[in-house]
Design an enzyme around this catalytic site. Structure first.
Site, PDB file in Angstrom:
ATOM      1  N   GLU A  80       0.843  -1.197   0.000  1.00  0.00           N
ATOM      2  CA  GLU A  80       0.000   0.000   0.000  1.00  0.00           C
ATOM      3  C   GLU A  80       0.877   1.246   0.000  1.00  0.00           C
ATOM      4  O   GLU A  80       0.415   2.336   0.332  1.00  0.00           O
ATOM      5  CB  GLU A  80      -0.964  -0.003   1.187  1.00  0.00           C
ATOM      6  CG  GLU A  80      -0.333  -0.074   2.555  1.00  0.00           C
ATOM      7  CD  GLU A  80      -1.370   0.021   3.669  1.00  0.00           C
ATOM      8  OE1 GLU A  80      -1.793   1.146   3.974  1.00  0.00           O
ATOM      9  OE2 GLU A  80      -1.760  -1.027   4.202  1.00  0.00           O
TER      10      GLU A  80
ATOM     11  N   HIS B 131      -2.190 -10.461  11.801  1.00  0.00           N
ATOM     12  CA  HIS B 131      -1.662  -9.210  11.264  1.00  0.00           C
ATOM     13  C   HIS B 131      -1.416  -8.292  12.456  1.00  0.00           C
ATOM     14  O   HIS B 131      -2.321  -8.057  13.264  1.00  0.00           O
ATOM     15  CB  HIS B 131      -2.683  -8.592  10.301  1.00  0.00           C
ATOM     16  CG  HIS B 131      -2.430  -7.154  10.003  1.00  0.00           C
ATOM     17  ND1 HIS B 131      -1.250  -6.702   9.469  1.00  0.00           N
ATOM     18  CD2 HIS B 131      -3.205  -6.047  10.185  1.00  0.00           C
ATOM     19  CE1 HIS B 131      -1.311  -5.385   9.314  1.00  0.00           C
ATOM     20  NE2 HIS B 131      -2.481  -4.968   9.745  1.00  0.00           N
TER      21      HIS B 131
ATOM     22  N   CYS C 247      -3.497  -3.513   4.051  1.00  0.00           N
ATOM     23  CA  CYS C 247      -2.570  -4.531   4.565  1.00  0.00           C
ATOM     24  C   CYS C 247      -2.913  -5.949   4.103  1.00  0.00           C
ATOM     25  O   CYS C 247      -2.199  -6.896   4.445  1.00  0.00           O
ATOM     26  CB  CYS C 247      -2.546  -4.489   6.086  1.00  0.00           C
ATOM     27  SG  CYS C 247      -1.952  -2.916   6.751  1.00  0.00           S
TER      28      CYS C 247
END
Length: 398
Positions: free
Chosen positions: A85, A239, A117
């Site tokens: 990103e 994550h 993400c």
């Protein structure tokens, strides 16, 4: 994933790259007149990697691949995907720059994926389907990002930079992916970066709540669909934009856990968070930094009992990208997983980094996008971004 194929597909090799300098978050806390424990315990971070002007998603991605390139049969490589990103061009993909730097064959397909993400996870599953259709081929998936929120902002302590490279193949050495993923997406305005902005815009509390709500949804759906419980998993990996975020999600999973499950999963979470705590937020690479950290630290941690092998362990992974998209998926660690890792090399990389002062960090931050038309400082080794010439980005190797 396709349920028609019998071939086992997953991650065969993993490489990592982080910039050569870092900022200690206790130094940052004192400079911002914040109690250090708010950052170290409240956020769960210790250090954050700080990119120089010569570190961008292309150079970091190429360096992460270079670590595993000697193990790759180039004749079998059919596809290169970059999840990011932190795009460097509104049109041309970063993957083409990387492919050129590594002198990969022109026949190799190459493109970039963006969904906050989640981009590298999207790339991983594109790779899965590609190998399912072409079992004799392999795919390189690269997650490369620079996480920026601005000096003095609430998100400043959760910044970071680096890249993770993964080779996806049939009969992989590290991890076989299972055919049981659960997905969820919605149009959410929790985090975004409009055109022309060099830093992300984020509603931090809202984004945290969305992350947890999405996790609860896919976790519950997965358990209902598969009838698997916590005792079926050796580790739950997340994550990690910051390590405390993953711990909050783990607590959701552990609401009804017994003592043994809680102890095992909390311990393995700590193993998975070590690199993230020391590197910071890698955006698309954060989940895979967690996977790498767990493989390299849990293995060492268990070495006193038997051979310390993680082979055969079923693990679950939660991928989240703001905006928002998430996936809960699982895999099983393979007997040859140690062949695909480079724990000693990664330890040397992290230990060799230079500790910056806050003043040095702030100067690097301000200058990161300020002078793209000049030759940059060279790193000690590896690929680096060398500025812009005639509106074309230039790269070289030290």
């Amino acid at each position: 994933m396709s349920s028609n194929t019998e071939v086992h597909i997953g991650i065969d090799r993993m490489g990592m790259f982080v910039p050569e300098q870092y900022l200690d978050v206790e130094d940052l806390a004192r400079a911002r007149h914040v109690e250090p424990a708010k950052f170290t315990r409240g956020i769960g971070q210790s250090r954050m990697s700080v990119p120089r002007h010569c570190d961008d998603i292309v150079s970091m991605g190429a360096n992460a691949i270079a670590e595993i390139l000697p193990d790759i049969d180039i004749d079998r490589l059919g596809l290169l995907i970059v999840g990011t990103e932190s795009g460097i061009d509104q049109s041309k993909s970063s993957s083409l720059f990387i492919k050129h730097l590594l002198n990969l064959a022109n026949r190799i397909e190459s493109f970039e994926i963006k969904e906050a993400c989640f981009g590298a996870t999207a790339g991983l599953f594109v790779a899965y389907h590609y190998v399912a259709a072409h079992p004799d081929r392999t795919v390189l998936v690269v997650a490369s990002d620079v996480a920026r929120y601005g000096l003095g902002t609430a998100g400043e302590v959760t910044q970071g930079a680096g890249a993770i490279a993964m080779l996806v193949s049939a009969d992989p050495d590290i991890l076989v992916l299972n055919d049981d993923a659960e997905d969820y997406s919605d149009d959410i305005n929790d985090f975004w970066r409009p055109n022309g902005h060099t830093e992300a815009l984020v509603d931090g509390k809202y984004s945290t709540q969305v992350y947890l709500d999405f996790f609860r949804h896919v976790f519950d759906e997965y358990r209902d669909k598969t009838a698997l419980g916590l005792d079926d998993f050796g580790a739950l990996l997340f994550h990690l934009p910051f390590t405390k975020m993953g711990m909050k999600a783990l607590r959701v999973a552990l609401e009804d856990a017994d003592v043994d499950d809680r102890k095992r999963l909390e311990h393995n979470f700590e193993m998975s968070a070590r690199y993230s705590r020391d590197v910071g937020n890698l955006y698309t690479g954060s989940l895979y930094l967690s996977l790498l950290s767990w493989l390299e630290h849990a293995d060492l941690d268990q070495a006193g009992s038997g051979d310390g092998s993680l082979a055969g362990t079923r693990i679950a992974l939660f991928s989240y990208g703001s905006g928002a998209m998430c996936k809960f998926f699982t895999g099983r660690i393979q007997p040859g997983y140690r062949r695909g890792l480079r724990a000693e090399s990664h330890a040397r990389m992290l230990n060799a980094r230079k500790r910056l002062t806050v003043q040095e960090y702030e100067q690097l931050f301000d200058e990161y996008y300020a002078s793209e038309d000049v030759q940059t400082e060279k790193p000690e080794s590896g690929f680096y971004y060398a500025g812009v010439k005639h509106d074309i980005r230039q790269y070289s190797r030290a």
